[in-house]
Design an enzyme around this catalytic site. Structure first.
Site, PDB file in Angstrom:
ATOM      1  N   ASP A  21     -10.321 -88.193 -15.533  1.00  0.00           N
ATOM      2  CA  ASP A  21     -10.645 -87.062 -14.667  1.00  0.00           C
ATOM      3  C   ASP A  21      -9.578 -86.935 -13.583  1.00  0.00           C
ATOM      4  O   ASP A  21      -8.932 -87.903 -13.194  1.00  0.00           O
ATOM      5  CB  ASP A  21     -12.024 -87.240 -14.015  1.00  0.00           C
ATOM      6  CG  ASP A  21     -12.664 -85.914 -13.620  1.00  0.00           C
ATOM      7  OD1 ASP A  21     -13.578 -85.457 -14.340  1.00  0.00           O
ATOM      8  OD2 ASP A  21     -12.238 -85.320 -12.606  1.00  0.00           O
ATOM      9  N   ASN A  71     -13.021 -82.204 -22.764  1.00  0.00           N
ATOM     10  CA  ASN A  71     -14.134 -81.545 -22.087  1.00  0.00           C
ATOM     11  C   ASN A  71     -13.787 -80.996 -20.709  1.00  0.00           C
ATOM     12  O   ASN A  71     -14.501 -80.133 -20.192  1.00  0.00           O
ATOM     13  CB  ASN A  71     -15.296 -82.564 -22.003  1.00  0.00           C
ATOM     14  CG  ASN A  71     -16.363 -82.156 -21.054  1.00  0.00           C
ATOM     15  OD1 ASN A  71     -17.123 -81.230 -21.354  1.00  0.00           O
ATOM     16  ND2 ASN A  71     -16.428 -82.793 -19.901  1.00  0.00           N
ATOM     17  N   TYR A 102     -11.592 -67.186 -18.390  1.00  0.00           N
ATOM     18  CA  TYR A 102     -12.473 -68.212 -18.969  1.00  0.00           C
ATOM     19  C   TYR A 102     -12.870 -67.821 -20.385  1.00  0.00           C
ATOM     20  O   TYR A 102     -12.766 -68.632 -21.317  1.00  0.00           O
ATOM     21  CB  TYR A 102     -13.706 -68.379 -18.086  1.00  0.00           C
ATOM     22  CG  TYR A 102     -14.609 -69.514 -18.485  1.00  0.00           C
ATOM     23  CD1 TYR A 102     -14.313 -70.828 -18.131  1.00  0.00           C
ATOM     24  CD2 TYR A 102     -15.773 -69.284 -19.218  1.00  0.00           C
ATOM     25  CE1 TYR A 102     -15.148 -71.878 -18.488  1.00  0.00           C
ATOM     26  CE2 TYR A 102     -16.613 -70.326 -19.578  1.00  0.00           C
ATOM     27  CZ  TYR A 102     -16.300 -71.629 -19.214  1.00  0.00           C
ATOM     28  OH  TYR A 102     -17.130 -72.663 -19.573  1.00  0.00           O
ATOM     29  N   LYS A 161     -11.895 -69.955 -23.670  1.00  0.00           N
ATOM     30  CA  LYS A 161     -12.904 -70.607 -24.511  1.00  0.00           C
ATOM     31  C   LYS A 161     -12.896 -70.029 -25.932  1.00  0.00           C
ATOM     32  O   LYS A 161     -13.187 -70.735 -26.901  1.00  0.00           O
ATOM     33  CB  LYS A 161     -14.284 -70.497 -23.862  1.00  0.00           C
ATOM     34  CG  LYS A 161     -14.402 -71.319 -22.573  1.00  0.00           C
ATOM     35  CD  LYS A 161     -14.163 -72.812 -22.817  1.00  0.00           C
ATOM     36  CE  LYS A 161     -14.428 -73.656 -21.581  1.00  0.00           C
ATOM     37  NZ  LYS A 161     -14.242 -75.099 -21.815  1.00  0.00           N
ATOM     38  N   THR A 177     -24.890 -78.205 -13.912  1.00  0.00           N
ATOM     39  CA  THR A 177     -23.774 -79.028 -13.396  1.00  0.00           C
ATOM     40  C   THR A 177     -23.164 -78.323 -12.182  1.00  0.00           C
ATOM     41  O   THR A 177     -23.536 -77.189 -11.842  1.00  0.00           O
ATOM     42  CB  THR A 177     -22.652 -79.185 -14.448  1.00  0.00           C
ATOM     43  OG1 THR A 177     -21.969 -77.927 -14.571  1.00  0.00           O
ATOM     44  CG2 THR A 177     -23.166 -79.610 -15.800  1.00  0.00           C
TER      45      THR A 177
HETATM   46  N1  LIG Z   1     -21.951 -76.038 -16.985  1.00  0.00           N
HETATM   47  C1  LIG Z   1     -22.035 -75.039 -17.834  1.00  0.00           C
HETATM   48  O1  LIG Z   1     -22.915 -74.181 -17.721  1.00  0.00           O
HETATM   49  C2  LIG Z   1     -21.056 -74.919 -18.968  1.00  0.00           C
HETATM   50  C3  LIG Z   1     -21.310 -73.982 -19.970  1.00  0.00           C
HETATM   51  C4  LIG Z   1     -20.414 -73.865 -21.035  1.00  0.00           C
HETATM   52  C5  LIG Z   1     -19.304 -74.671 -21.077  1.00  0.00           C
HETATM   53  N2  LIG Z   1     -19.073 -75.575 -20.081  1.00  0.00           N
HETATM   54  C6  LIG Z   1     -17.866 -76.407 -20.186  1.00  0.00           C
HETATM   55  O2  LIG Z   1     -18.225 -77.764 -20.118  1.00  0.00           O
HETATM   56  C7  LIG Z   1     -17.120 -78.517 -19.653  1.00  0.00           C
HETATM   57  C8  LIG Z   1     -17.588 -79.453 -18.552  1.00  0.00           C
HETATM   58  O3  LIG Z   1     -18.060 -78.681 -17.480  1.00  0.00           O
HETATM   59  P1  LIG Z   1     -19.186 -79.148 -16.444  1.00  0.00           P
HETATM   60  O4  LIG Z   1     -20.218 -78.116 -16.439  1.00  0.00           O
HETATM   61  O5  LIG Z   1     -19.557 -80.558 -16.702  1.00  0.00           O
HETATM   62  O6  LIG Z   1     -18.364 -78.958 -15.095  1.00  0.00           O
HETATM   63  P2  LIG Z   1     -17.984 -79.951 -13.921  1.00  0.00           P
HETATM   64  O7  LIG Z   1     -17.260 -79.117 -12.941  1.00  0.00           O
HETATM   65  O8  LIG Z   1     -19.201 -80.712 -13.502  1.00  0.00           O
HETATM   66  O9  LIG Z   1     -16.984 -80.988 -14.606  1.00  0.00           O
HETATM   67  C9  LIG Z   1     -15.664 -80.681 -14.941  1.00  0.00           C
HETATM   68  C10 LIG Z   1     -14.823 -81.907 -14.710  1.00  0.00           C
HETATM   69  O10 LIG Z   1     -13.485 -81.627 -15.122  1.00  0.00           O
HETATM   70  C11 LIG Z   1     -12.609 -82.193 -14.176  1.00  0.00           C
HETATM   71  N3  LIG Z   1     -11.307 -81.516 -14.198  1.00  0.00           N
HETATM   72  C12 LIG Z   1     -11.027 -80.258 -13.767  1.00  0.00           C
HETATM   73  N4  LIG Z   1      -9.718 -80.002 -13.909  1.00  0.00           N
HETATM   74  C13 LIG Z   1      -9.154 -81.117 -14.443  1.00  0.00           C
HETATM   75  C14 LIG Z   1      -7.834 -81.476 -14.808  1.00  0.00           C
HETATM   76  N5  LIG Z   1      -6.805 -80.626 -14.641  1.00  0.00           N
HETATM   77  N6  LIG Z   1      -7.624 -82.706 -15.309  1.00  0.00           N
HETATM   78  C15 LIG Z   1      -8.643 -83.592 -15.465  1.00  0.00           C
HETATM   79  N7  LIG Z   1      -9.920 -83.302 -15.131  1.00  0.00           N
HETATM   80  C16 LIG Z   1     -10.162 -82.090 -14.624  1.00  0.00           C
HETATM   81  C17 LIG Z   1     -13.320 -82.032 -12.837  1.00  0.00           C
HETATM   82  O11 LIG Z   1     -12.808 -82.910 -11.846  1.00  0.00           O
HETATM   83  C18 LIG Z   1     -14.759 -82.312 -13.222  1.00  0.00           C
HETATM   84  O12 LIG Z   1     -15.095 -83.679 -13.069  1.00  0.00           O
HETATM   85  C19 LIG Z   1     -16.074 -77.491 -19.219  1.00  0.00           C
HETATM   86  O13 LIG Z   1     -15.094 -77.374 -20.242  1.00  0.00           O
HETATM   87  C20 LIG Z   1     -16.862 -76.229 -19.087  1.00  0.00           C
HETATM   88  O14 LIG Z   1     -16.073 -75.081 -19.258  1.00  0.00           O
HETATM   89  C21 LIG Z   1     -19.926 -75.726 -19.044  1.00  0.00           C
END
Ligand SMILES: NC(=O)c1ccc[n+]([C@@H]2O[C@H](COP(=O)([O-])OP(=O)(O)OC[C@H]3O[C@@H](n4cnc5c(N)ncnc54)[C@H](O)[C@@H]3O)[C@@H](O)[C@H]2O)c1
Length: 252
Positions: A36, A89, A154, A158, A189
């Site tokens: 991360d 992720n 976004y 995606k 989240t």
């Molecule tokens: N939460 C939702 O509703 C949702 C829905 C669909 C898809 N997603 C996808 O799920 C994945 C995880 O999202 P989440 O909801 O857990 O969000 P989150 O913000 O809780 O976690 C994302 C993590 O990625 C890390 N990150 C960001 N940029 C980075 C980089 N350049 N290098 C390394 N780490 C980095 C952040 O520090 C964070 O810990 C993402 O790809 C997001 O697009 C989330």
């Protein structure tokens, strides 16, 4: 345990879905590298796994940068011996239209959401091939399969994740490397709260709207994690190139 002796990399491992998946993979016996941008939070997740009796390391890295990805893969091979599972992720969102988003922000979204997956595959595929195969899981989104408002970069990124997953599956299937995307709907989240903030909307109202789907609630991170565990394990041995939707029926 379904992932005994497996070595896994999880990017965005300190975040909501990433952390839950690190814990779930470790609970199934995998050694986990928590990657991360937030190295302190990554270390906390790794420590949580070790406290529970598992094996985990934390690596601070910006996944959009090739030097960082190379270092991540080299570190994991040095520490664990190989890589069997890569969960790409890490992701970011910008809630803006074409008129609103600046070019550097567009590039940032594509750097983290798309280029990082290409970079990880570039460096991890040779390791997996040498190990006789592996499982790569990429986090897409419901918005990789349909459009959404004020989220142009976004949605585009995606959509790219979903289709690059198919292309990767075609290229690397002959080496026994399976590549699938997991496509969450709204999950409880930090990202959802960040979206409410970006849009200037009331958080509670925003979260209530996220629950407007057939199962009448948001997803919890562990529910995405369980889908990833399945895709990572041999239970899904004939599944590759697929886009698994985990969204409480939102797309339906
Ligand atoms: N939460 C939702 O509703 C949702 C829905 C669909 C898809 N997603 C996808 O799920 C994945 C995880 O999202 P989440 O909801 O857990 O969000 P989150 O913000 O809780 O976690 C994302 C993590 O990625 C890390 N990150 C960001 N940029 C980075 C980089 N350049 N290098 C390394 N780490 C980095 C952040 O520090 C964070 O810990 C993402 O790809 C997001 O697009 C989330």
């Amino acid at each position: 345990m379904r992932l005994e002796n497996k070595k896994a990399i999880v990017t965005g491992g300190a975040g909501g879905i990433g952390r839950a998946t690190c814990l779930a993979l470790a609970a199934e016996g995998a050694d986990v590298a928590v990657v991360d941008l937030n190295s302190e939070a990554a270390e906390a997740v790794a420590a949580e796994i070790r406290t529970a009796g598992g094996t985990a390391i934390a690596i601070g890295a910006d996944v959009s940068q090739e030097a960082d990805i190379r270092r991540v893969v080299e570190t994991v091979v040095a520490e664990f011996g190989t890589v069997n599972v890569a969960f790409n992720n890490a992701g970011i969102i910008r809630r803006s239209t074409a008129e609103e988003i600046e070019v550097d922000e567009w590039d940032l979204v594509f750097g983290v959401n798309v280029r990082a997956i290409y970079l990880m595959c570039k460096h991890v595929v040779p390791i997996m091939r040498a190990a006789g195969g592996g499982s790569i899981v990429n986090t897409g989104s419901g918005w990789g399969l349909k459009g959404g408002g004020r989220a142009l970069s976004y949605c585009a990124s995606k959509g790219a994740v979903v289709n690059m997953t198919r292309a990767l599956a075609i290229d690397h299937g002959p080496d026994g490397i399976r590549v699938n995307s997991v496509n969450p709907g709204d999950v409880n989240t930090g990202m959802l709260r960040d979206e409410a903030r970006q849009l200037g909307e009331d958080t509670d109202a925003f979260l209530a709207e996220a629950a407007d789907r057939p199962l009448r609630r948001m997803g919890e991170p562990r529910e995405i994690a369980q889908a990833v565990v399945w895709l990572a394990s041999d239970d899904s041995s004939y599944v590759t190139g697929s886009a698994l939707v985990v969204d409480g029926g939102g797309i339906a």
